[in-house]
Scaffold this active site. Structure first.
Site, PDB file in Angstrom:
ATOM      1  N   VAL A  63    -116.529  75.504 -98.263  1.00 36.30           N
ATOM      2  CA  VAL A  63    -116.671  75.877 -99.676  1.00 36.30           C
ATOM      3  C   VAL A  63    -115.663  75.134-100.545  1.00 36.30           C
ATOM      4  CG1 VAL A  63    -117.624  78.160 -99.190  1.00 36.30           C
ATOM      5  CG2 VAL A  63    -115.132  77.879 -99.387  1.00 36.30           C
ATOM      6  N   ASN A  85    -117.405  85.103-100.149  1.00 38.79           N
ATOM      7  CA  ASN A  85    -116.703  85.727 -99.031  1.00 38.79           C
ATOM      8  C   ASN A  85    -115.827  84.794 -98.206  1.00 38.79           C
ATOM      9  OD1 ASN A  85    -116.365  87.779 -96.750  1.00 38.79           O
ATOM     10  ND2 ASN A  85    -117.559  86.176 -95.707  1.00 38.79           N
ATOM     11  N   TYR A 149    -102.187  83.886 -98.570  1.00 38.06           N
ATOM     12  CA  TYR A 149    -103.393  84.698 -98.446  1.00 38.06           C
ATOM     13  C   TYR A 149    -103.395  85.801 -99.509  1.00 38.06           C
ATOM     14  CZ  TYR A 149    -107.090  87.585 -96.440  1.00 38.06           C
ATOM     15  OH  TYR A 149    -108.239  88.303 -96.268  1.00 38.06           O
ATOM     16  N   LYS A 153    -105.914  86.173-102.806  1.00 34.98           N
ATOM     17  CA  LYS A 153    -106.805  87.314-102.954  1.00 34.98           C
ATOM     18  C   LYS A 153    -106.550  88.068-104.255  1.00 34.98           C
ATOM     19  CE  LYS A 153    -109.282  86.750 -99.303  1.00 34.98           C
ATOM     20  NZ  LYS A 153    -110.722  86.442 -99.433  1.00 34.98           N
ATOM     21  N   THR A 184    -112.526  91.771 -87.814  1.00 35.43           N
ATOM     22  CA  THR A 184    -113.224  90.485 -87.906  1.00 35.43           C
ATOM     23  C   THR A 184    -112.422  89.419 -87.176  1.00 35.43           C
ATOM     24  OG1 THR A 184    -112.130  89.625 -89.901  1.00 35.43           O
ATOM     25  CG2 THR A 184    -113.986  91.137 -90.236  1.00 35.43           C
TER      26      THR A 184
END
Length: 252
Positions: A63, A85, A149, A153, A184
């Site tokens: 992406v 996502n 991270y 976010k 995940t």
């Protein structure tokens, strides 16, 4: 009878679709009638492994690659829904991070999310639609050792709110979801996680990590997909610019 969470005949884009929350969203959309899916991930084999009904377009690539969006965007015209996502993790204190590592995370988690959302908004412009950006509770509650991270976010959650204001009169709703711990594959790259799995196993490791969550458990990808599809669906027709926290009480 048509239900408020029926996606029959609609089209949707899902990034990071080969595993985890993205794959769960793709399966849930297909199960609820989505007629055309655009699935993007760097893991082509993972995309191919998704056995889904309907018209499925599998796009292998990052992406963060602008040329991917330049090629894909014309195919998205008339898009109904988007799940922004795709993301990668990172570890280490801010003072010890290199610029290269910082940029590696931002390229996917922030720049990639921006290009995904911007392309989706343009594709929805003619008739309206809805998008959900996957943020994180680490963008709300500061935690040590995950600087890029958490920052990325926090940024995408606010990006969703700005996009919601900009596009409301076009009939486009934009929301974000901030998951807490979810089972995940994103954990797999962490050295501490790997060491713990080697010592006590994956299930015990996740259970130990979930002790910081009041409900004492991590969510499944399917649970996150249910919440995301709610925000995408007509059941949430009056909700835009919202950051839904789904964390088992972690941020309390």
């Amino acid at each position: 009878m048509t239900t408020l969470q029926d996606f029959s005949g609609r089209s949707a884009l899902v990034t990071g679709a080969a595993s985890g929350i993205g794959a769960a969203c793709a399966r849930a959309l297909a199960a609820r009638g989505a007629a055309r899916l655009f699935l993007v991930d760097v893991d082509g084999a993972g995309l191919d492994a998704l056995d889904l009904p309907g018209e499925v377009h599998r796009i292998t690539g990052s992406v963060a690659d602008e040329t991917l969006w330049q090629a894909l965007e014309p195919r998205l015209t008339g898009l109904d829904h988007a799940v922004v996502n795709a993301g990668i993790g990172s570890g280490g204190p801010i003072a010890g991070l290199s610029l290269a590592e910082w940029r590696r995370v931002m390229a996917v988690n922030l720049d990639g999310a921006f290009m995904t959302l911007a392309s989706s908004l343009r594709a929805m412009e003619a008739k309206g639609g809805s998008a959900v950006v996957v943020a994180s509770t680490t963008g709300i509650k500061p935690l040590p050792g995950i600087g890029p991270y958490g920052v990325s976010k926090a940024a995408v959650a606010h990006m969703a709110r700005i996009a919601a204001v900009e596009n409301a009169r076009k009939g486009i709703r934009v929301n974000a979801i901030a998951p807490g711990g979810v089972d995940t594959a994103i954990w797999e790259s962490g050295e501490d996680f790997q060491r713990s799995v080697a010592a006590i196993g994956r299930e015990a490791t996740l259970k130990a990590m979930a002790k910081t969550t009041p409900l004492g458990r991590f969510a499944s990808s399917e649970e996150m997909a249910d919440s995301i599809l709610y925000l995408l669906s007509d059941a949430a027709a009056n909700i835009t610019g919202h950051v839904m926290v789904s964390d088992g009480g972690f941020t309390l």
